[in-house]
Write a protein that holds these residues in place. Sequence first.
Motif, PDB file in Angstrom:
ATOM      1  N   TYR A  76      -8.706 -53.010  28.478  1.00  0.00           N
ATOM      2  CA  TYR A  76      -9.793 -52.895  29.455  1.00  0.00           C
ATOM      3  C   TYR A  76     -10.721 -51.738  29.074  1.00  0.00           C
ATOM      4  N   PHE A  77     -10.130 -50.596  28.706  1.00  0.00           N
ATOM      5  CA  PHE A  77     -10.944 -49.428  28.365  1.00  0.00           C
ATOM      6  C   PHE A  77     -11.564 -49.568  26.975  1.00  0.00           C
ATOM      7  N   ARG A  78     -10.820 -50.187  26.061  1.00  0.00           N
ATOM      8  CA  ARG A  78     -11.343 -50.355  24.700  1.00  0.00           C
ATOM      9  C   ARG A  78     -12.622 -51.193  24.689  1.00  0.00           C
ATOM     10  N   LEU A  79     -12.703 -52.134  25.626  1.00  0.00           N
ATOM     11  CA  LEU A  79     -13.842 -53.051  25.612  1.00  0.00           C
ATOM     12  C   LEU A  79     -15.156 -52.370  26.011  1.00  0.00           C
ATOM     13  N   PHE A  80     -15.070 -51.149  26.522  1.00  0.00           N
ATOM     14  CA  PHE A  80     -16.300 -50.401  26.799  1.00  0.00           C
ATOM     15  C   PHE A  80     -16.882 -49.824  25.507  1.00  0.00           C
ATOM     16  N   GLY A  81     -16.048 -49.786  24.466  1.00  0.00           N
ATOM     17  CA  GLY A  81     -16.519 -49.418  23.134  1.00  0.00           C
ATOM     18  C   GLY A  81     -17.158 -48.045  23.043  1.00  0.00           C
ATOM     19  N   ARG A  82     -17.905 -47.875  21.961  1.00  0.00           N
ATOM     20  CA  ARG A  82     -18.519 -46.570  21.689  1.00  0.00           C
ATOM     21  C   ARG A  82     -19.565 -46.166  22.738  1.00  0.00           C
ATOM     22  N   PRO A  83     -20.326 -47.112  23.287  1.00  0.00           N
ATOM     23  CA  PRO A  83     -21.293 -46.686  24.319  1.00  0.00           C
ATOM     24  C   PRO A  83     -20.609 -46.016  25.505  1.00  0.00           C
ATOM     25  N   GLY A  84     -19.357 -46.364  25.739  1.00  0.00           N
ATOM     26  CA  GLY A  84     -18.590 -45.666  26.765  1.00  0.00           C
ATOM     27  C   GLY A  84     -18.630 -46.311  28.136  1.00  0.00           C
ATOM     28  N   LEU A  85     -17.894 -45.688  29.026  1.00  0.00           N
ATOM     29  CA  LEU A  85     -17.829 -46.195  30.390  1.00  0.00           C
ATOM     30  C   LEU A  85     -18.248 -45.085  31.353  1.00  0.00           C
ATOM     31  N   ALA A  86     -18.443 -45.471  32.575  1.00  0.00           N
ATOM     32  CA  ALA A  86     -18.721 -44.478  33.618  1.00  0.00           C
ATOM     33  C   ALA A  86     -17.882 -44.865  34.825  1.00  0.00           C
ATOM     34  N   GLU A  87     -17.343 -43.857  35.450  1.00  0.00           N
ATOM     35  CA  GLU A  87     -16.615 -44.149  36.682  1.00  0.00           C
ATOM     36  C   GLU A  87     -17.078 -43.163  37.728  1.00  0.00           C
TER      37      GLU A  87
ATOM     38  N   PRO B 247     -17.594 -50.691  18.162  1.00  0.00           N
ATOM     39  CA  PRO B 247     -18.946 -50.094  18.085  1.00  0.00           C
ATOM     40  C   PRO B 247     -19.885 -50.515  19.220  1.00  0.00           C
ATOM     41  N   PHE B 248     -19.495 -51.502  20.006  1.00  0.00           N
ATOM     42  CA  PHE B 248     -20.372 -51.961  21.086  1.00  0.00           C
ATOM     43  C   PHE B 248     -19.532 -52.184  22.344  1.00  0.00           C
ATOM     44  N   SER B 249     -20.216 -52.340  23.469  1.00  0.00           N
ATOM     45  CA  SER B 249     -19.507 -52.619  24.719  1.00  0.00           C
ATOM     46  C   SER B 249     -19.539 -54.109  25.017  1.00  0.00           C
TER      47      SER B 249
ATOM     48  N   HIS C  21      -2.347 -21.444  14.318  1.00  0.00           N
ATOM     49  CA  HIS C  21      -3.509 -21.700  13.459  1.00  0.00           C
ATOM     50  C   HIS C  21      -4.642 -22.317  14.270  1.00  0.00           C
ATOM     51  N   ARG C  22      -5.838 -22.054  13.811  1.00  0.00           N
ATOM     52  CA  ARG C  22      -6.999 -22.708  14.410  1.00  0.00           C
ATOM     53  C   ARG C  22      -7.551 -23.698  13.393  1.00  0.00           C
ATOM     54  N   VAL C  23      -7.694 -24.926  13.799  1.00  0.00           N
ATOM     55  CA  VAL C  23      -8.189 -25.937  12.864  1.00  0.00           C
ATOM     56  C   VAL C  23      -9.418 -26.614  13.474  1.00  0.00           C
ATOM     57  N   PRO C  24     -10.365 -26.977  12.631  1.00  0.00           N
ATOM     58  CA  PRO C  24     -11.559 -27.656  13.149  1.00  0.00           C
ATOM     59  C   PRO C  24     -11.178 -29.003  13.765  1.00  0.00           C
ATOM     60  N   ALA C  25     -11.847 -29.362  14.825  1.00  0.00           N
ATOM     61  CA  ALA C  25     -11.544 -30.633  15.493  1.00  0.00           C
ATOM     62  C   ALA C  25     -12.777 -31.103  16.251  1.00  0.00           C
ATOM     63  N   THR C  26     -12.832 -32.397  16.472  1.00  0.00           N
ATOM     64  CA  THR C  26     -13.898 -32.979  17.287  1.00  0.00           C
ATOM     65  C   THR C  26     -13.268 -33.594  18.528  1.00  0.00           C
ATOM     66  N   PHE C  27     -13.871 -33.348  19.651  1.00  0.00           N
ATOM     67  CA  PHE C  27     -13.326 -33.843  20.916  1.00  0.00           C
ATOM     68  C   PHE C  27     -14.340 -34.761  21.578  1.00  0.00           C
ATOM     69  N   VAL C  28     -13.811 -35.719  22.303  1.00  0.00           N
ATOM     70  CA  VAL C  28     -14.690 -36.609  23.060  1.00  0.00           C
ATOM     71  C   VAL C  28     -14.046 -36.864  24.419  1.00  0.00           C
ATOM     72  N   SER C  29     -14.872 -36.888  25.446  1.00  0.00           N
ATOM     73  CA  SER C  29     -14.330 -37.178  26.770  1.00  0.00           C
ATOM     74  C   SER C  29     -13.886 -38.634  26.817  1.00  0.00           C
ATOM     75  N   PHE C  30     -12.969 -38.961  27.716  1.00  0.00           N
ATOM     76  CA  PHE C  30     -12.417 -40.314  27.729  1.00  0.00           C
ATOM     77  C   PHE C  30     -13.494 -41.359  27.997  1.00  0.00           C
ATOM     78  N   ASP C  31     -14.517 -40.974  28.725  1.00  0.00           N
ATOM     79  CA  ASP C  31     -15.582 -41.955  28.999  1.00  0.00           C
ATOM     80  C   ASP C  31     -16.548 -42.099  27.832  1.00  0.00           C
ATOM     81  N   GLY C  32     -16.385 -41.269  26.810  1.00  0.00           N
ATOM     82  CA  GLY C  32     -17.209 -41.380  25.611  1.00  0.00           C
ATOM     83  C   GLY C  32     -18.571 -40.733  25.722  1.00  0.00           C
ATOM     84  N   ALA C  33     -18.863 -40.086  26.836  1.00  0.00           N
ATOM     85  CA  ALA C  33     -20.214 -39.570  27.062  1.00  0.00           C
ATOM     86  C   ALA C  33     -20.430 -38.170  26.498  1.00  0.00           C
TER      87      ALA C  33
END
Lengths: 446, 244
Positions: free
Chosen positions: A309-320, A265-267, A4-16
């Motif tokens: 550690y990663f959660r604290l970057f929040g919705r704005p995301g992280l960069a590596e 919601p914030f970093s 089956h194909r189901v609708p989904a939303t994807f986000v990269s781990f860095d949130g960008a």
Amino acid sequence: MNAHRVPATFVSFDGAVSASGVCQRPDRYRFIDAPDPDLAPRIARGGGYSYAAASFGAGSVVQDMRRFNRILGFDPAARIIEVEAGVTLGDVFAVASREGLGLPVQPGYPAITVGGCIAANVHGKNPVREGTFVDSVLDLTLFHPDRGVLRLSPDTMPGLFDLTCGGYGLTGVIVSATLRLEVLPGHVVSIRRFTVGSPGEALPLVRELAGKSLFAYSWHDGAPASGTFGRGFVYQGCLVPETPARPAVLPAYRVLTPAARARLPFSVWGGMATRAFTSTYWHAERRRPETTETSLFDAMFPFARRAAYFRLFGRPGLAECQILIAHDGAEAFLTELRRLILSIRPPSVMLSVKAFDGTPRLLRFDGRGVAITLDLGRSAATLDLLRRVDELTIAAGGRPHVIKDSRLPRDVVAACYAQYEAFRSGRHQFDPHRCYRSELSERLGL
Amino acid sequence: MTYVIVGASAGVGRALATRFASAGHDLLLVASEDRDLRATAADLAIRHGVRARWMAADAGADRMCAERIATAADELGGFDGVLFPIGAVAATDDCGFDPDQSARLVDVNFSAVAAITTRLLPHLLTRPRATIVGFGSVAATRGRGKNVAYSAAKRALASFFESLRHACAGSGVAVQFYVLGYMDTELAAGVRSPIPKGDPRALGDLILKNLDRDVGVVYYPWFWRALSVALRGVPWSLFKRLRF
């Protein structure tokens, strides 16, 4: 019949990068290799831990492979394990460590899948000793709708094997793989800490220790404050021999998904908070004994129980950004990087150094030198810094890690990877219709 | 203990196999897709150190299936229970009434289960304790214009298990019937519903906990019992207008 194909939303781990699309979660072989009349592009997805959007995007149907998570064979005497692509590193650890064995290359999070490790040709904590993930792959099974099911190894269809290991899923779906294991004569790791004043000071120590340790890497204070930036520690890990192998029950940890990582919601990172954290960490580490012991699981997967550690970057995301620089240019690169960080003052958190001793090939992050890793909160200053780092990398003849940086432009990758065109043309020759596509493949013009 | 799982290659069946193997039970896995069975059996044996045998058979079409399962189970040295997470649905199972498709759906969802149970029951009655587990569906709560043959077969199965429970009362054989709501499996992947889907692994925990107990009919997830009662109470004048 297909999954089956189901609708989904994807986000990269860095949130960008995020995208809406459709997802399949095949759970039986006929859903993988049955003819699919729909010619929509597709891309396989594992745990979704890539910082870059390598497993979704470009209107592709995402094939989530996490239900293909069975261990197909395990021969402790021959030190090999055959697994489906959705098997996680934690699964392999749980089974192999019972026999005193383990994968030579282990990225730091246990929910990462073997398929993802192959597609990104990841590295572990000590590439000098263990190489990169491709060095552990004895063979693999690949499916491509126009080519069928293919068994690849360094001896059978070596060109396609090369394209697939570190090919970011663009040659087809990796279905299963046979992996080499190594003997781990103990399940306790002794970690020795060396205090250093700067990343430059850590370089010779990391180089020296890498060849004779389970791992050797450094941590440095990345907060942009001239008095404290770069101070840190080199960690040398060695297995404590003759600790008896024991049945490994995988320690409990809460699996962090890309969506869960971005729930805050914030970093928290940036300004005083980063300085307070890095300073507290630095002082706390100095108060601990110079040598400590930890379990093999915690040593191999340090982020399993430090996901905050990663959660604290929040919705704005992280960069590596992770750059591989030849040994002779590393010190100058680090000096210039320090100058840039202190002038731009991005919300940088930490910096790390580890040694490499491989051979560059296609788009694989490998070579001889040191990998310099910088973690930052995502902001306009961060993006400004990363643009300058791109220029610095090109000038220094370095190589940025494609899977770690979701904004890496095509021209930077083309300039830094001598075999960029060879990968691109090899991929087009094998798959002229470009059945497999992702945001990463489109951004990099692959 | 040794259990036979019919329909073990994916979804609920594979989740049950995994949970039973993790509890140390040996298994005979039966399903139509040999590649998936082989992989699942290998995985369970390696991870949990149990004996996991497999047998590829299309239970809905193979008239000798019950006999073959009985032979394979005997080779394991007997068995202590059988679970039937087998099932098939068809997107075109509506009032078009394709006779071949309807027959196939009834065979897989009811006739095969009844035939295999009947063949294996004499052996189970010789065990001090044994369990037979069947699986119904909330789709069979009331007949609709969708899943027509599927729902009919599942209702027949519910009746069969009710009779079986009655017949086995007083013996060591516990007969259990789980009525499943939407489960988080590929079968229900296309279902868009505000009602939460059940976790197959949690279902495995529940079944394992209930082994050998006379629990009768169990709804999973539990709230489907109340929803089913409510659905049965909807008057026909309203029910005929519902589209679901």
